[in-house]
Design an enzyme around this catalytic site. Structure first.
Site, short mmCIF file in Angstrom:
data_model
loop_
_atom_site.label_atom_id
_atom_site.label_comp_id
_atom_site.label_asym_id
_atom_site.label_seq_id
_atom_site.Cartn_x
_atom_site.Cartn_y
_atom_site.Cartn_z
CG HIS A 41 95.40 8.47 4.27
ND1 HIS A 41 96.06 7.87 3.22
CD2 HIS A 41 96.25 8.44 5.32
CE1 HIS A 41 97.27 7.51 3.61
NE2 HIS A 41 97.41 7.84 4.89
CG HIS A 48 97.57 2.50 4.58
ND1 HIS A 48 96.62 3.18 5.34
CD2 HIS A 48 98.54 3.41 4.31
CE1 HIS A 48 97.01 4.43 5.51
NE2 HIS A 48 98.18 4.60 4.90
CB CYS A 83 106.98 8.94 6.59
SG CYS A 83 106.17 10.52 6.74
CG HIS A 85 101.72 5.27 1.98
ND1 HIS A 85 101.55 6.60 1.68
CD2 HIS A 85 101.09 5.07 3.16
CE1 HIS A 85 100.85 7.17 2.64
NE2 HIS A 85 100.56 6.27 3.55
CD GLU A 103 109.23 12.89 1.48
OE1 GLU A 103 109.67 13.43 2.51
OE2 GLU A 103 108.20 12.20 1.47
CE1 TYR A 118 99.96 7.46 12.23
CE2 TYR A 118 101.63 5.78 11.93
CZ TYR A 118 100.98 6.91 11.48
OH TYR A 118 101.32 7.49 10.29
CD GLU A 129 98.74 9.69 7.94
OE1 GLU A 129 98.92 8.51 7.55
OE2 GLU A 129 99.16 10.67 7.32
CD GLU A 131 100.39 5.90 7.46
OE1 GLU A 131 100.13 6.32 6.33
OE2 GLU A 131 101.37 6.27 8.13
CD1 TRP A 178 105.27 9.75 11.70
CD2 TRP A 178 103.23 10.51 11.20
NE1 TRP A 178 105.42 10.68 10.71
CE2 TRP A 178 104.17 11.16 10.38
CE3 TRP A 178 101.87 10.83 11.05
CZ2 TRP A 178 103.81 12.12 9.44
CZ3 TRP A 178 101.52 11.78 10.11
CH2 TRP A 178 102.48 12.41 9.31
#
Length: 189
Positions: A41, A48, A83, A85, A103, A118, A129, A131, A178
């Site tokens: 980032h 990624h 969201c 990774h 979360e 994006y 970002e 991604e 996003w």
């Protein structure tokens, strides 16, 4: 990983997540290396793999979260349900289900509905970002008990999909950059 650190107002959980590995990908989504979340980032950003989850209730409303003020990128903005990774080589759906538990404390069956890429720079931090985003959809009862992790989420709410799409167009800086793409991918599916 748990606990909250006191230094510079960033939780220990968030700080440790910045050191986790992510999978770098080419524009077609093929793995081509690894980096830490933090490295991926930094400007100008490194493409990624990521995922964005949208949970819907039986009435078709979507569950939104307002990102915690301690987040390093786009804090305080409204975003999709969850969201994150996947780790290098980790199946996307498996990683997404893990993050839902971490979360929000919920389980849901998830299905990938599309992918898009994006890039967006956080005006406050300068972090980027960049991604290749796998968009996943799942179902959850509106009255299901939620247990938001305060290191990740300040608030959650159910909202009508069309109303959110209009709100994102009208006030984009109140939403994660996003979110418009996630919603468009969901609708196109």
């Amino acid at each position: 990983m748990s606990g909250v650190g006191a230094t510079s107002g960033i939780s220990g959980t968030v700080r440790s997540r910045e050191q986790l590995p992510v999978e770098l990908v080419d524009p077609e989504g093929r793995a081509c290396g690894t980096a830490t979340v933090q490295e991926a980032h930094r400007p100008p950003g490194r493409l990624h793999r990521a995922f964005s989850i949208i949970l819907l209730d039986p009435d078709g409303r979507i569950l939104l979260q307002r990102r915690a003020a301690t987040k390093t990128r786009f804090p305080g903005r409204w975003a999709n349900t969850c969201c994150g990774h996947p780790g290098p080589g980790e199946p996307v759906v498996e990683a997404a289900r893990r993050r839902l538990r971490e979360e929000l404390g919920v389980e849901a069956a998830l299905a990938e509905v599309g992918r898009y890429s994006y890039q967006a720079e956080d005006p406050a931090s300068g972090l980027v970002e960049c991604e290749f985003d796998h968009v996943l959809r799942g179902a959850l009862a509106a009255d299901a008990p939620l247990h938001p992790d305060p290191a990740e989420i300040d608030e959650v709410r159910w909202a009508e999909l069309d109303a959110v799409r209009r709100a994102v167009r009208a006030a984009p800086h109140a939403y994660a950059p996003w979110l418009a793409g996630v919603l468009a991918t969901l609708v196109d599916a």
